[in-house]
Write an enzyme that holds these catalytic residues in place. Structure first.
Site, PDB file in Angstrom:
ATOM      1  N   GLN A 224     -11.796  12.424 -25.693  1.00 51.58           N
ATOM      2  CA  GLN A 224     -10.647  13.474 -25.925  1.00 51.58           C
ATOM      3  C   GLN A 224     -10.436  13.193 -27.578  1.00 51.58           C
ATOM      4  O   GLN A 224     -10.360  14.328 -28.194  1.00 51.58           O
ATOM      5  CB  GLN A 224      -9.482  13.144 -25.224  1.00 51.58           C
ATOM      6  CG  GLN A 224      -9.633  13.274 -23.893  1.00 51.58           C
ATOM      7  CD  GLN A 224     -10.048  14.588 -23.223  1.00 51.58           C
ATOM      8  OE1 GLN A 224      -9.601  15.721 -23.442  1.00 51.58           O
ATOM      9  NE2 GLN A 224     -11.018  14.417 -22.560  1.00 51.58           N
TER      10      GLN A 224
ATOM     11  N   ASP B 118       2.245  -0.532 -20.151  1.00 47.82           N
ATOM     12  CA  ASP B 118       2.368  -2.078 -20.997  1.00 47.82           C
ATOM     13  C   ASP B 118       3.453  -2.757 -20.449  1.00 47.82           C
ATOM     14  O   ASP B 118       3.082  -4.133 -20.760  1.00 47.82           O
ATOM     15  CB  ASP B 118       2.682  -1.771 -22.572  1.00 47.82           C
ATOM     16  CG  ASP B 118       1.671  -0.972 -23.471  1.00 47.82           C
ATOM     17  OD1 ASP B 118       0.263  -1.048 -22.623  1.00 47.82           O
ATOM     18  OD2 ASP B 118       1.662  -0.587 -24.297  1.00 47.82           O
TER      19      ASP B 118
ATOM     20  N   ARG C 238      -1.448 -10.762 -31.326  1.00 44.85           N
ATOM     21  CA  ARG C 238      -1.856  -9.149 -31.596  1.00 44.85           C
ATOM     22  C   ARG C 238      -0.568  -8.398 -31.673  1.00 44.85           C
ATOM     23  O   ARG C 238      -0.455  -7.434 -32.560  1.00 44.85           O
ATOM     24  CB  ARG C 238      -3.245  -8.569 -30.965  1.00 44.85           C
ATOM     25  CG  ARG C 238      -4.475  -9.145 -31.368  1.00 44.85           C
ATOM     26  CD  ARG C 238      -5.368  -8.384 -30.714  1.00 44.85           C
ATOM     27  NE  ARG C 238      -5.008  -7.092 -30.531  1.00 44.85           N
ATOM     28  CZ  ARG C 238      -4.650  -6.225 -29.233  1.00 44.85           C
ATOM     29  NH1 ARG C 238      -5.115  -6.532 -28.325  1.00 44.85           N
ATOM     30  NH2 ARG C 238      -4.601  -4.917 -29.660  1.00 44.85           N
TER      31      ARG C 238
ATOM     32  N   ARG D 118     -12.078   2.226 -21.467  1.00 41.64           N
ATOM     33  CA  ARG D 118     -11.279   3.209 -22.551  1.00 41.64           C
ATOM     34  C   ARG D 118     -12.132   4.140 -23.411  1.00 41.64           C
ATOM     35  O   ARG D 118     -12.179   3.835 -24.357  1.00 41.64           O
ATOM     36  CB  ARG D 118     -10.621   2.329 -23.220  1.00 41.64           C
ATOM     37  CG  ARG D 118      -9.348   1.399 -22.437  1.00 41.64           C
ATOM     38  CD  ARG D 118      -8.838   0.421 -23.380  1.00 41.64           C
ATOM     39  NE  ARG D 118      -7.651   0.839 -24.057  1.00 41.64           N
ATOM     40  CZ  ARG D 118      -6.556   0.079 -24.755  1.00 41.64           C
ATOM     41  NH1 ARG D 118      -6.856  -1.189 -24.874  1.00 41.64           N
ATOM     42  NH2 ARG D 118      -5.589   0.686 -25.394  1.00 41.64           N
TER      43      ARG D 118
ATOM     44  N   CYS E  90      -7.917  -4.677 -26.562  1.00 44.32           N
ATOM     45  CA  CYS E  90      -7.422  -5.208 -25.099  1.00 44.32           C
ATOM     46  C   CYS E  90      -8.597  -4.457 -24.219  1.00 44.32           C
ATOM     47  O   CYS E  90      -8.850  -3.339 -24.188  1.00 44.32           O
ATOM     48  CB  CYS E  90      -6.080  -4.938 -24.691  1.00 44.32           C
ATOM     49  SG  CYS E  90      -5.161  -6.056 -25.284  1.00 44.32           S
TER      50      CYS E  90
ATOM     51  N   LYS F 213       4.638  -1.855 -32.820  1.00 43.89           N
ATOM     52  CA  LYS F 213       3.395  -1.927 -33.038  1.00 43.89           C
ATOM     53  C   LYS F 213       2.535  -0.788 -32.765  1.00 43.89           C
ATOM     54  O   LYS F 213       2.028  -0.310 -33.646  1.00 43.89           O
ATOM     55  CB  LYS F 213       2.941  -3.096 -31.916  1.00 43.89           C
ATOM     56  CG  LYS F 213       1.119  -3.037 -31.657  1.00 43.89           C
ATOM     57  CD  LYS F 213       0.841  -3.900 -30.576  1.00 43.89           C
ATOM     58  CE  LYS F 213      -0.787  -3.618 -30.355  1.00 43.89           C
ATOM     59  NZ  LYS F 213      -0.915  -2.543 -29.711  1.00 43.89           N
ATOM     60  N   ASN F 214       2.877  -0.090 -32.044  1.00 48.23           N
ATOM     61  CA  ASN F 214       1.902   1.262 -31.549  1.00 48.23           C
ATOM     62  C   ASN F 214       2.207   2.379 -32.557  1.00 48.23           C
ATOM     63  O   ASN F 214       1.253   3.359 -32.646  1.00 48.23           O
ATOM     64  CB  ASN F 214       1.941   1.797 -29.994  1.00 48.23           C
ATOM     65  CG  ASN F 214       1.176   0.937 -29.236  1.00 48.23           C
ATOM     66  OD1 ASN F 214       0.655  -0.023 -29.904  1.00 48.23           O
ATOM     67  ND2 ASN F 214       1.569   0.966 -27.807  1.00 48.23           N
TER      68      ASN F 214
HETATM   69  C1  UD1 Z   1      -2.248   3.507 -26.130  1.00 50.52           C
HETATM   70  C2  UD1 Z   1      -1.419   2.313 -26.608  1.00 50.52           C
HETATM   71  C3  UD1 Z   1      -1.423   1.265 -25.295  1.00 50.52           C
HETATM   72  C4  UD1 Z   1      -0.860   1.848 -24.063  1.00 50.52           C
HETATM   73  C5  UD1 Z   1      -1.659   3.133 -23.774  1.00 50.52           C
HETATM   74  C6  UD1 Z   1      -0.824   3.977 -22.773  1.00 50.52           C
HETATM   75  C7  UD1 Z   1      -2.040   2.047 -28.838  1.00 50.52           C
HETATM   76  C8  UD1 Z   1      -2.661   1.319 -30.001  1.00 50.52           C
HETATM   77  N1  UD1 Z   1      -2.219   1.427 -27.643  1.00 50.52           N
HETATM   78  O1  UD1 Z   1      -3.434   3.143 -26.151  1.00 50.52           O
HETATM   79  O2  UD1 Z   1      -0.583   0.051 -25.863  1.00 50.52           O
HETATM   80  O3  UD1 Z   1      -1.231   1.036 -23.068  1.00 50.52           O
HETATM   81  O4  UD1 Z   1      -1.535   3.931 -25.274  1.00 50.52           O
HETATM   82  O5  UD1 Z   1       0.588   4.161 -22.881  1.00 50.52           O
HETATM   83  O6  UD1 Z   1      -1.019   3.000 -29.070  1.00 50.52           O
HETATM   84  N2  UD1 Z   1      -8.436   8.540 -22.010  1.00 50.52           N
HETATM   85  C9  UD1 Z   1      -9.674   9.132 -21.740  1.00 50.52           C
HETATM   86  N3  UD1 Z   1     -10.257   9.628 -22.886  1.00 50.52           N
HETATM   87  C10 UD1 Z   1      -9.905   9.572 -24.166  1.00 50.52           C
HETATM   88  C11 UD1 Z   1      -8.522   8.705 -24.331  1.00 50.52           C
HETATM   89  C12 UD1 Z   1      -8.030   8.332 -23.096  1.00 50.52           C
HETATM   90  O7  UD1 Z   1     -10.002   9.096 -20.698  1.00 50.52           O
HETATM   91  O8  UD1 Z   1     -10.411  10.080 -25.195  1.00 50.52           O
HETATM   92  C13 UD1 Z   1      -7.751   7.940 -20.632  1.00 50.52           C
HETATM   93  C14 UD1 Z   1      -7.772   6.315 -20.979  1.00 50.52           C
HETATM   94  O9  UD1 Z   1      -8.883   5.641 -20.248  1.00 50.52           O
HETATM   95  C15 UD1 Z   1      -6.327   5.805 -20.044  1.00 50.52           C
HETATM   96  C16 UD1 Z   1      -5.468   7.086 -20.505  1.00 50.52           C
HETATM   97  O10 UD1 Z   1      -6.498   8.236 -20.939  1.00 50.52           O
HETATM   98  O11 UD1 Z   1      -6.679   6.194 -18.687  1.00 50.52           O
HETATM   99  C17 UD1 Z   1      -4.394   7.081 -21.258  1.00 50.52           C
HETATM  100  O12 UD1 Z   1      -4.989   6.224 -22.688  1.00 50.52           O
HETATM  101  P1  UD1 Z   1      -4.456   6.417 -24.067  1.00 50.52           P
HETATM  102  O13 UD1 Z   1      -3.224   6.944 -23.875  1.00 50.52           O
HETATM  103  O14 UD1 Z   1      -5.556   6.976 -24.779  1.00 50.52           O
HETATM  104  O15 UD1 Z   1      -4.220   4.887 -24.549  1.00 50.52           O
HETATM  105  P2  UD1 Z   1      -4.597   4.434 -26.088  1.00 50.52           P
HETATM  106  O16 UD1 Z   1      -4.213   5.461 -27.201  1.00 50.52           O
HETATM  107  O17 UD1 Z   1      -5.615   3.540 -25.876  1.00 50.52           O
END
Ligand code: UD1
Length: 422
Positions: free
Chosen positions: A127, A306, A398, A123, A118, A23-24
């Protein structure tokens, strides 16, 4: 009228299951197909609602999408002429944030609502935005919308403050067509990032270093057509492995890349499970003792956040105290209250859950609040005494394709029912 899953308790898994495409990776590869006027042929896509929604979004933007006779998705983005994905669809899908990188990359403009998806606590996407702006995009954020515009994008040196899967991929998407060289440091190393980089490179991009913590991209003028097979879903594989272990059952999980599952294999062995690992399959053996664990989630290659909810259910089986520390999404514990309703003894202290295992769970009516929490309740239902009614199936759909059919291959019955109330 709502759909629920009826899970009869005390069922033991026995069987085999083939893992679907990740999925991801898929949710990033579809938006990445917007980066070219050429044709993208994508196979091994999971048939999940996140993908159906992306297909709708891409079509609404003007892409021509169909399935060929082998079942692969054929995307032709030559006719894309809109840069404002429909808010009602975007809001339902976290990964719609990848449309920012891809539309900005090809058309130098995008107008999109803040992503939904989710609810795992806050979130932020700071970045992602920091990366786009380093590449030369003007960023406006107002009334829940993100508007990105650039005359041109120019390669830049970007250091991520937080290791983020989404930001890593999104900046990669925006940078492949930028002028000059981009270096992104402190990036995430998830296998799905490598899959997206392979997809981009097959279109003619120059991305090196995916899978390490520095990615270097030499921008190119344009990208061409591509054929790509999505990698297996390690989270789906892990869900089945944990379900087999929790029910004391035996399962062969097929078409996996075992290396991607190292952290899960290690933790299941620590819990007392015997596993056999083949070249592209993993067998979870039946009937072992359960030992408590100390487990911490981390970005890849650490234990994936996850699978934190499913593994928490498994640890309710292990007599003694287990500890799970959630290091990725600090507040990803909304499944805990529902598990306690089923008789689990779990206490939260900051970002650590303390599980007093060895108490039998009892079936209850529970509500999935997010995708992986939903998967955890299925496992909890399978090991408990009595019947469990699981609501909130839209979250599960989903990310898991017809979950009840997938589990039926594993010898257990989950029944999707349409009803007012159990
Ligand atoms: C992706 C995955 C999700 C998984 C997560 C962590 C997808 C679609 N989803 O989510 O299934 O649980 O990686 O492996 O691929 N953060 C910031 N600023 C940012 C971006 C992230 O502070 O701009 C923080 C988030 O709040 C979190 C951490 O970084 O604490 C990791 O998040 P991130 O790896 O970005 O998760 P997603 O890409 O949303």
């Amino acid at each position: 009228m709502s759909e629920k899953l009826l899970i009869t308790g005390k069922q033991t898994i026995k069987g085999r299951v083939k893992v679907n495409g990740a999925k991801n990776a898929a949710v990033a590869i579809l938006p990445a197909a917007l980066l070219t006027e050429g044709q993208g042929v994508i196979s091994n896509l999971p048939r999940i609602t996140d993908i159906h929604m992306l297909v709708e979004i891409l079509s609404a933007l003007g892409a021509d999408i169909s399935f060929n006779k082998e079942g692969s998705l054929v995307v032709n983005s030559a006719g894309v002429n809109r840069f404002d994905p429909p808010p009602q669809l975007v809001n339902r899908l976290r990964a719609s944030y990848y449309l920012m990188g891809s539309l900005l990359g090809r058309f130098k403009q995008v107008e999109i609502p803040m992503p939904g998806g989710c609810d795992l606590g806050p979130r932020p996407i700071d970045q992602h935005i920091k990366g786009f702006s380093a590449l030369g995009a003007q960023v406006e954020m107002e009334r829940g919308m993100v508007i990105l515009k650039a005359k041109k994008l120019t390669g830049a040196h970007i250091y991520l403050d937080v290791i983020s899967v989404g930001a890593t991929i999104n900046i990669m998407l925006a940078a492949v067509l930028a002028e000059g060289k981009t270096v992104i440091e402190n990036v995430a190393r998830e296998p799905e990032i490598v899959d997206v980089a392979n997809f981009l490179n097959a279109m003619g991009a120059h991305v090196v270093g995916a899978g390490t913590d520095v990615i270097k991209i030499q921008g190119v003028k344009e990208l061409g057509g591509v054929e790509h097979n999505v990698i297996p879903d390690r989270i789906e594989a892990g869900t089945f492995m944990i379900a087999a272990a929790a029910t004391g059952g035996e399962a062969v999980i097929e078409e996996v890349i075992p290396k991607h599952l190292d952290s899960i294999i290690a933790k299941l062995r620590e819990v007392g499970k015997e596993l056999e690992v083949g070249p592209d399959w993993i067998k979870v053996m039946a009937n072992n003792p359960f030992y408590p664990l100390d487990l911490k989630t981390f970005p890849y290659p650490g234990f994936p956040t996850d699978l934190q909810p499913p593994v928490m259910v498994l640890l309710t089986m292990a007599p003694g105290l287990s500890f799970i520390t959630e290091n990725v999404f600090e507040r990803r514990f909304r499944h805990v209250d529902e598990l306690c309703k089923m008789g689990a003894k779990i206490k939260l202290e900051g970002r650590t859950a303390i599980i007093e295992g060895g108490h039998e769970l009892t079936g209850a009516s529970v509500q999935a609040g997010d995708l992986r929490g939903g998967a955890a309740f299925i496992i909890a239902g399978l090991i408990s005494e009595g019947e469990t009614y699981l609501d909130g199936l839209e979250h599960i759909d989903r990310g898991y394709e017809r979950i009840e059919e997938r589990f039926s291959g594993l010898g257990v019955k989950l029944q999707r029912i349409t009803s007012e109330k159990p």
